[in-house]
Design a protein around this motif. Structure first.
Motif, PDB file in Angstrom:
ATOM      1  N   GLY A 126       0.811  -1.203   0.000  1.00  0.00           N
ATOM      2  CA  GLY A 126       0.000   0.000   0.000  1.00  0.00           C
ATOM      3  C   GLY A 126       0.843   1.251   0.000  1.00  0.00           C
ATOM      4  O   GLY A 126       2.066   1.187  -0.134  1.00  0.00           O
ATOM      5  N   LEU A 127       0.165   2.388   0.174  1.00  0.00           N
ATOM      6  CA  LEU A 127       0.822   3.691   0.223  1.00  0.00           C
ATOM      7  C   LEU A 127       0.792   4.198   1.660  1.00  0.00           C
ATOM      8  O   LEU A 127      -0.288   4.305   2.255  1.00  0.00           O
ATOM      9  N   VAL A 128       1.965   4.490   2.207  1.00  0.00           N
ATOM     10  CA  VAL A 128       2.064   4.984   3.580  1.00  0.00           C
ATOM     11  C   VAL A 128       3.029   6.158   3.616  1.00  0.00           C
ATOM     12  O   VAL A 128       3.729   6.424   2.638  1.00  0.00           O
ATOM     13  N   GLN A 129       3.076   6.813   4.757  1.00  0.00           N
ATOM     14  CA  GLN A 129       4.010   7.917   4.941  1.00  0.00           C
ATOM     15  C   GLN A 129       5.260   7.428   5.664  1.00  0.00           C
ATOM     16  O   GLN A 129       5.237   6.400   6.350  1.00  0.00           O
ATOM     17  N   ALA A 130       6.328   8.163   5.506  1.00  0.00           N
ATOM     18  CA  ALA A 130       7.565   7.832   6.201  1.00  0.00           C
ATOM     19  C   ALA A 130       7.309   7.750   7.701  1.00  0.00           C
ATOM     20  O   ALA A 130       6.609   8.591   8.268  1.00  0.00           O
ATOM     21  N   GLY A 131       7.864   6.705   8.310  1.00  0.00           N
ATOM     22  CA  GLY A 131       7.672   6.482   9.734  1.00  0.00           C
ATOM     23  C   GLY A 131       6.526   5.550  10.058  1.00  0.00           C
ATOM     24  O   GLY A 131       6.424   5.066  11.199  1.00  0.00           O
ATOM     25  N   ASP A 132       5.674   5.282   9.087  1.00  0.00           N
ATOM     26  CA  ASP A 132       4.529   4.396   9.312  1.00  0.00           C
ATOM     27  C   ASP A 132       4.976   2.943   9.283  1.00  0.00           C
ATOM     28  O   ASP A 132       6.136   2.616   9.009  1.00  0.00           O
ATOM     29  N   ARG A 133       4.024   2.049   9.533  1.00  0.00           N
ATOM     30  CA  ARG A 133       4.274   0.623   9.493  1.00  0.00           C
ATOM     31  C   ARG A 133       3.319  -0.051   8.521  1.00  0.00           C
ATOM     32  O   ARG A 133       2.244   0.476   8.222  1.00  0.00           O
ATOM     33  N   LEU A 134       3.729  -1.218   8.041  1.00  0.00           N
ATOM     34  CA  LEU A 134       2.927  -1.979   7.096  1.00  0.00           C
ATOM     35  C   LEU A 134       3.279  -3.443   7.254  1.00  0.00           C
ATOM     36  O   LEU A 134       4.433  -3.773   7.565  1.00  0.00           O
ATOM     37  N   SER A 135       2.315  -4.321   7.042  1.00  0.00           N
ATOM     38  CA  SER A 135       2.561  -5.749   7.171  1.00  0.00           C
ATOM     39  C   SER A 135       2.214  -6.444   5.866  1.00  0.00           C
ATOM     40  O   SER A 135       1.145  -6.209   5.297  1.00  0.00           O
ATOM     41  N   LEU A 136       3.103  -7.284   5.406  1.00  0.00           N
ATOM     42  CA  LEU A 136       2.879  -8.084   4.208  1.00  0.00           C
ATOM     43  C   LEU A 136       2.664  -9.537   4.607  1.00  0.00           C
ATOM     44  O   LEU A 136       3.219 -10.010   5.599  1.00  0.00           O
ATOM     45  N   SER A 137       1.871 -10.235   3.803  1.00  0.00           N
ATOM     46  CA  SER A 137       1.631 -11.654   4.008  1.00  0.00           C
ATOM     47  C   SER A 137       1.948 -12.419   2.743  1.00  0.00           C
ATOM     48  O   SER A 137       1.818 -11.886   1.638  1.00  0.00           O
ATOM     49  N   CYS A 138       2.334 -13.677   2.915  1.00  0.00           N
ATOM     50  CA  CYS A 138       2.604 -14.546   1.772  1.00  0.00           C
ATOM     51  C   CYS A 138       2.062 -15.927   2.102  1.00  0.00           C
ATOM     52  O   CYS A 138       2.615 -16.624   2.963  1.00  0.00           O
ATOM     53  N   ALA A 139       0.998 -16.306   1.435  1.00  0.00           N
ATOM     54  CA  ALA A 139       0.363 -17.594   1.673  1.00  0.00           C
ATOM     55  C   ALA A 139       0.855 -18.600   0.645  1.00  0.00           C
ATOM     56  O   ALA A 139       0.864 -18.316  -0.556  1.00  0.00           O
ATOM     57  N   ALA A 140       1.249 -19.756   1.124  1.00  0.00           N
ATOM     58  CA  ALA A 140       1.746 -20.819   0.245  1.00  0.00           C
ATOM     59  C   ALA A 140       0.708 -21.912   0.103  1.00  0.00           C
ATOM     60  O   ALA A 140       0.039 -22.278   1.071  1.00  0.00           O
ATOM     61  N   ALA A 141       0.598 -22.433  -1.109  1.00  0.00           N
ATOM     62  CA  ALA A 141      -0.331 -23.522  -1.368  1.00  0.00           C
ATOM     63  C   ALA A 141       0.345 -24.530  -2.296  1.00  0.00           C
ATOM     64  O   ALA A 141       1.250 -24.188  -3.045  1.00  0.00           O
ATOM     65  N   GLY A 142      -0.126 -25.772  -2.224  1.00  0.00           N
ATOM     66  CA  GLY A 142       0.446 -26.807  -3.067  1.00  0.00           C
ATOM     67  C   GLY A 142       1.442 -27.658  -2.310  1.00  0.00           C
ATOM     68  O   GLY A 142       1.385 -27.781  -1.102  1.00  0.00           O
ATOM     69  N   ARG A 143       2.414 -28.206  -3.031  1.00  0.00           N
ATOM     70  CA  ARG A 143       3.409 -29.110  -2.448  1.00  0.00           C
ATOM     71  C   ARG A 143       4.510 -28.296  -1.768  1.00  0.00           C
ATOM     72  O   ARG A 143       5.565 -28.051  -2.355  1.00  0.00           O
TER      73      ARG A 143
END
Length: 121
Positions: free
Chosen positions: A9-26
Motif C-alpha cells: 500500500g501507500l504509507v508515509q515515512a515512519g509508518d508501518r505496514l505488514s505483508l503476508s505470503c500464503a503458500a499452497a500446493g506441495r
C-alpha cells in the motif's frame, strides 16, 4: 507451489505496514521463505528470510531493526512486519520459497506475484 503475496500500500515515512505470503500446493520442499524487493530501475534485492522449520531469521543490513519476518506453519503463511518505513523502502515486494538458505534470487524456486509498497516523504 503457489505463493500469494498481499498487504502492500501507500504509507508515509515512519509508518508501518505488514505483508503476508500464503503458500499452497506441495510445500514440503520449501524449507525457507524469503522476501525480496525491487525498486524501479534497480535489481531485485534480498530483504529477509526465515527457516520454515526452526524459525531462524536473517535480514539485509538496510532493514535490520525495522523489519521482522515470521511464519505461521499451520497456515502456511509468512509475514513481513515493516516498521519505521522510509522512502527508500519503496519497491515491489516479492515473497519467495526454496530448499536452501540464501540471499540470492537464483536460489529460490517459487515466487509470489509481488505487492507494491510506496512510502511518501
Amino acid at each position: 507451489v503457489q505463493l500469494q503475496a498481499s498487504g502492500g500500500g501507500l504509507v508515509q515515512a515512519g509508518d508501518r505496514l505488514s505483508l503476508s505470503c500464503a503458500a499452497a500446493g506441495r510445500t514440503s520442499s520449501m524449507f525457507f521463505m524469503a522476501w525480496f524487493r525491487q525498486a524501479p530501475g534497480k535489481e531485485r534485492e534480498f530483504v529477509a528470510r526465515i527457516s520454515w522449520g526452526d524459525g531462524i531469521e536473517r535480514y539485509a543490513d538496510s532493514v535490520k531493526g525495522r523489519f521482522t519476518i515470521s511464519r505461521d506453519a499451520a497456515k502456511n503463511t509468512a509475514y513481513l512486519q515493516m516498521n519505521i518505513l522510509k522512502p527508500e523502502d519503496t519497491a515491489v515486494y516479492y515473497c519467495a520459497g526454496g530448499p536452501v538458505p540464501s540471499t540470492l534470487v537464483s536460489a529460490y524456486e517459487y515466487w509470489g506475484q509481488g505487492t507494491q509498497v510506496t512510502v511518501s516523504s
